[in-house]
Write an enzyme that holds these catalytic residues in place. Sequence first.
Site, mmCIF file in Angstrom:
data_model
loop_
_atom_site.group_PDB
_atom_site.id
_atom_site.type_symbol
_atom_site.label_atom_id
_atom_site.label_comp_id
_atom_site.label_asym_id
_atom_site.label_seq_id
_atom_site.Cartn_x
_atom_site.Cartn_y
_atom_site.Cartn_z
ATOM 1 N N GLY A 185 0.829 -1.201 0.000
ATOM 2 C CA GLY A 185 0.000 0.000 0.000
ATOM 3 C C GLY A 185 0.860 1.246 0.000
ATOM 4 N N GLY A 186 1.966 1.189 -0.725
ATOM 5 C CA GLY A 186 2.996 2.224 -0.653
ATOM 6 C C GLY A 186 2.821 3.399 -1.577
ATOM 7 N N ASP A 210 1.069 -1.370 -4.735
ATOM 8 C CA ASP A 210 -0.196 -0.662 -4.577
ATOM 9 C C ASP A 210 -1.075 -1.086 -5.746
ATOM 10 O OD1 ASP A 210 -2.239 1.452 -3.977
ATOM 11 O OD2 ASP A 210 -0.654 2.181 -2.660
ATOM 12 N N ASP A 231 -4.039 -5.819 -5.633
ATOM 13 C CA ASP A 231 -5.092 -5.517 -4.666
ATOM 14 C C ASP A 231 -4.781 -6.283 -3.391
ATOM 15 O OD1 ASP A 231 -7.367 -5.354 -3.116
ATOM 16 O OD2 ASP A 231 -8.746 -6.023 -4.687
ATOM 17 N N PHE A 232 -4.457 -5.566 -2.300
ATOM 18 C CA PHE A 232 -3.999 -6.268 -1.101
ATOM 19 C C PHE A 232 -5.109 -7.001 -0.348
ATOM 20 C CE2 PHE A 232 -3.591 -1.748 0.908
ATOM 21 C CZ PHE A 232 -4.962 -1.655 1.107
ATOM 22 N N ARG A 249 2.366 1.469 6.147
ATOM 23 C CA ARG A 249 2.330 2.802 6.738
ATOM 24 C C ARG A 249 0.981 3.462 6.482
ATOM 25 N NH1 ARG A 249 5.848 8.314 5.415
ATOM 26 N NH2 ARG A 249 4.962 9.500 7.131
ATOM 27 N N HIS A 253 -5.370 2.086 9.350
ATOM 28 C CA HIS A 253 -6.390 2.998 9.883
ATOM 29 C C HIS A 253 -7.430 3.377 8.832
ATOM 30 C CE1 HIS A 253 -4.831 7.339 8.874
ATOM 31 N NE2 HIS A 253 -4.634 6.516 7.862
#
Length: 341
Positions: A185-186, A210, A231-232, A249, A253
Amino acid sequence: MAAALTKGLLKFSKDPPSHLSNEERLAFRDACQKASLSVENPLEATVRFMFGAYESVALCLGANMQLLDLGVKAEGPITAVDLTSASGADVLLTVRVMRMLVAMGIFKEVGHHTYSANPIANVWTVGSPLREAIIHMASQIPPVTFLPEYFEEKGYHNPDNSDNVEKKLLLPENDESSILLVDVGGNVGHDLVNFKTRYPDQRGRLIVEDTPAMVDSATDLPPGIEKVGHDFFKPQPRALQHAKAYYLRNVLHDWPDKNAKIILENVRELMTAESILLVDEYAIPEDNVALYQAELDFTMMGIHTSLDRTPSQFEELLNSAGFKIIGTHRPRDFEAVLLEK
């Protein structure tokens, strides 16, 4: 006594000492805020709460209309007419926005419809990351304002389904052919660029992962940083197995627990006993959360039906995905958690 204290505070505000440490500055600021709240009457408190979001909107307009840039560039008084030159806004709108910016202490009104930028205005001129933060956060306000209506209609249950949303560490020695770090997701790889700059002698492959559209937009990555579009929420590519470290990172959230758990479990399937997971997130306190922290949590609830987690909530989430916390570091008030399978 009150008059003397007021006089002392006014004197301090005009000529604050330059030798305050950051700890002393924060302590003084906190004391002033508590003192202000202690003398605030109910009507004043109500007004403050009602109009809190207006300041963010005014500052965003000041950036978008280039009022901040023109005001700072003038290096002295500038009229409302001159402030309209870049945006083409009408003078009346400019005057109304400037009323807010003056009241917020960003400008001084030095004459009729004439303004001078205070030093803090420099913080939000073109090129400043804080300018982009203001513009971004102003765009997050509308969904949050609908929370009372949403909860009244849907029931007062904590949102936990993202489908309902409308739309630095030295790592072990490595060889050149094995994967050192995967930034899951970088985005466009800025963290890996910073890592490579800071640790140029660290050997091993660096990979930013990503969505395909996101990594395709990363067109200026330096040599040595690879891109993987994925797609994670789906099982991770086997080609990313056995990395020394996987890095998340400000990813978790954005998602409620059930979605975040899927992300974590998919990463866990890639890891060996020697791999570690690095989670870089802001952890809010278990109790006595500051207003700013609570506001950020409300933003996550309104935008992503997710949350900013406390340390115990992080631990519960990570344990549910099969991880064990082996260390926690808090540089600059951010939380980086080392985990193993």
